[in-house]
Scaffold this active site. Structure first.
Site, PDB file in Angstrom:
ATOM      1  N   ARG A  89      50.590 -13.336 -75.313  1.00  0.00           N
ATOM      2  CA  ARG A  89      50.004 -14.667 -75.157  1.00  0.00           C
ATOM      3  C   ARG A  89      50.000 -15.323 -76.532  1.00  0.00           C
ATOM      4  O   ARG A  89      49.473 -14.769 -77.489  1.00  0.00           O
ATOM      5  CB  ARG A  89      48.584 -14.533 -74.645  1.00  0.00           C
ATOM      6  N   ARG A 237      32.177 -23.581 -79.092  1.00  0.00           N
ATOM      7  CA  ARG A 237      32.922 -24.747 -79.599  1.00  0.00           C
ATOM      8  C   ARG A 237      32.294 -26.038 -79.064  1.00  0.00           C
ATOM      9  O   ARG A 237      31.838 -26.078 -77.929  1.00  0.00           O
ATOM     10  CB  ARG A 237      34.385 -24.673 -79.168  1.00  0.00           C
ATOM     11  N   GLU A 375      45.855 -14.670 -66.189  1.00  0.00           N
ATOM     12  CA  GLU A 375      46.838 -15.060 -67.205  1.00  0.00           C
ATOM     13  C   GLU A 375      47.788 -13.905 -67.523  1.00  0.00           C
ATOM     14  O   GLU A 375      48.970 -14.120 -67.792  1.00  0.00           O
ATOM     15  CB  GLU A 375      46.103 -15.519 -68.476  1.00  0.00           C
TER      16      GLU A 375
END
Ligand code: ADP
Length: 394
Positions: A89, A237, A375
């Protein structure tokens, strides 16, 4: 024979890994606490072996040393079989790397050039690649990008209103979590082709969180921009922020770029707002008003983006929840879906609590789905495709 593919997701302090034989998961786990208190945990789905131990400081000092520490478990699992390919990834493919690729010297040079665009992810992704090239020199190494899915989004979603020269040098809205969106779309195409063909908003809500407007399988807009900092608030974040705040921190408070980066990436979001935790489970269980306010802000931003995306799409047929929070937090899903009748969307609370895939009310015009993302499986598919296309051309 079914190809053996190792999928690696290398972050700053962790390496997550999944070993596939064909499309079956053989072994899955992670090395966490790299550089601090390294620990390996893995579980074999074939022999039911489990490893759960601290690594020595030397074993956990670098990504390469950590991969070396994983090798004995892999070798035991493989019983003499080779790893055919390692799929990585990679957060940023920039403008030029728009699809999964075999990693060559040239590709590595381009990926290194992109490091400043994703300073908190890309260097660690590349450290994982270097470690895997050393550990599996005969295997095909592939890079699969979080940006690829968005590369064909419309220009208005690709640009900022800055002088064009900055756009030309790569200051663009790239969008991330592309492998997750691609997996969800691939699943819908097969399992619910009518939904796939419609106007979708996918909300990937995990530690990192973003949303993507999708029309006919194509990304139309995403909440993340130049970096994985924009859009929704996340675990640590900040999400969308007036750039004037950054100027204020720089000039009025005299903070350094590094201090601001730490503040925006590591001390903000749910953690900064609540002052308690970045973890949605902890916040949900807390009685503190700050925990409730952090959840309220998270939900508010999701709803705001949902309205904006419905406007951009010209309507909404389906809302998909995925990621750790999207898949598991009935509370967040309920709050996001409340009072959305004006959008043709009504959730059914009993279904929302039940673990069903479809949680919209029978009377709802738009559907609401909960779909687990994967994923690693997406990276496996891309890597297998590269392996077989190279076998054909060889
Ligand atoms: P990452 O982005 O690191 O892959 P995940 O997709 O695993 O993160 O999501 C992690 C988030 O999911 C955390 O905030 C965690 O609290 C949340 N989460 C996981 N399970 C639950 C649950 N049962 N209820 C609420 N939140 C949950």
């Amino acid at each position: 024979m079914a190809p053996v593919i190792l999928v690696l997701n290398s972050g700053s302090s962790s390496i997550k890994f999944t070993l596939f034989s064909g499309d079956a998961v053989q072994l899955k786990g992670q090395i966490s606490g790299l550089g601090a208190q390294p620990h390996i945990s893995l579980r074999s789905h074939v022999s039911d072996t489990r490893v759960d131990r601290d690594l020595t400081p030397a074993e956990g000092r670098t990504h390469a040393a950590a991969l070396d520490a994983l090798l004995p478990s892999l070798e035991q699992e493989l019983g003499g079989q080779d790893v055919d390919a390692v799929g990585h990834r990679v957060v940023h493919g920039g403008v030029s790397l728009t699809a999964p690729v075999r990693i060559t010297g040239e590709v590595m040079t381009e990926l290194r050039r992109l490091e400043p665009l994703a300073p908190l992810h890309q260097p660690h992704n590349l450290a994982g690649i270097e470690a895997a090239c050393a550990a599996f020199p005969k295997a095909l190494q592939s890079a699969c990008f979080d940006t690829s899915f968005h590369r064909n989004h419309p220009w208005v979603n690709d640009t900022f209103a800055l002088p064009r020269s900055l756009y030309e040098e790569g200051v663009r809205r790239y969008g991330f979590h592309g492998l997750s969106y691609e997996y969800i779309c691939a699943y819908l195409k097969q399992a619910r082709p009518d939904v796939y063909a419609g106007k979708l908003v996918v909300a990937h809500l995990g530690n990192g969180a973003s949303m993507c407007a999708v029309s006919n399988g194509q990304s139309i807009g995403s909440t993340m921009g130049f970096t994985a900092l924009d859009g929704l608030p996340m675990g640590t974040r900040c999400g969308q922020l007036d750039p004037g705040v950054v100027l204020y921190l720089l000039t009025a408070k005299g903070m350094t770029a590094e201090e601001i980066s730490d503040l925006l990436y590591k001390e903000s979001g749910l953690k900064g707002l609540s002052g308690i935790s970045q973890d949605m489970r902890t916040l949900t269980q807390s009685d503190a008003p700050e925990a409730a306010e952090a959840i309220d802000y998270f939900v508010f931003r999701i709803r705001r983006e949902l309205g904006a995306m419905a406007a951009v799409l010209g309507g909404l047929d389906t809302l998909v929840f995925t990621g750790g929070i999207g898949e598991n937090s009935a509370l967040v899903r309920r709050k996001v879906c409340s009072d959305l009748e004006w959008l043709g969307l009504t959730a059914d609370e009993a279904k929302n609590q039940s673990g069903a895939e479809e949680i919209s009310a029978d009377t709802s015009r738009a559907s609401v789905l909960v779909i687990p993302t994967n994923e690693e499986e997406m990276i496996r598919r891309h890597t297998e495709k590269l392996l077989s296309s190279e076998a054909v051309s060889a």
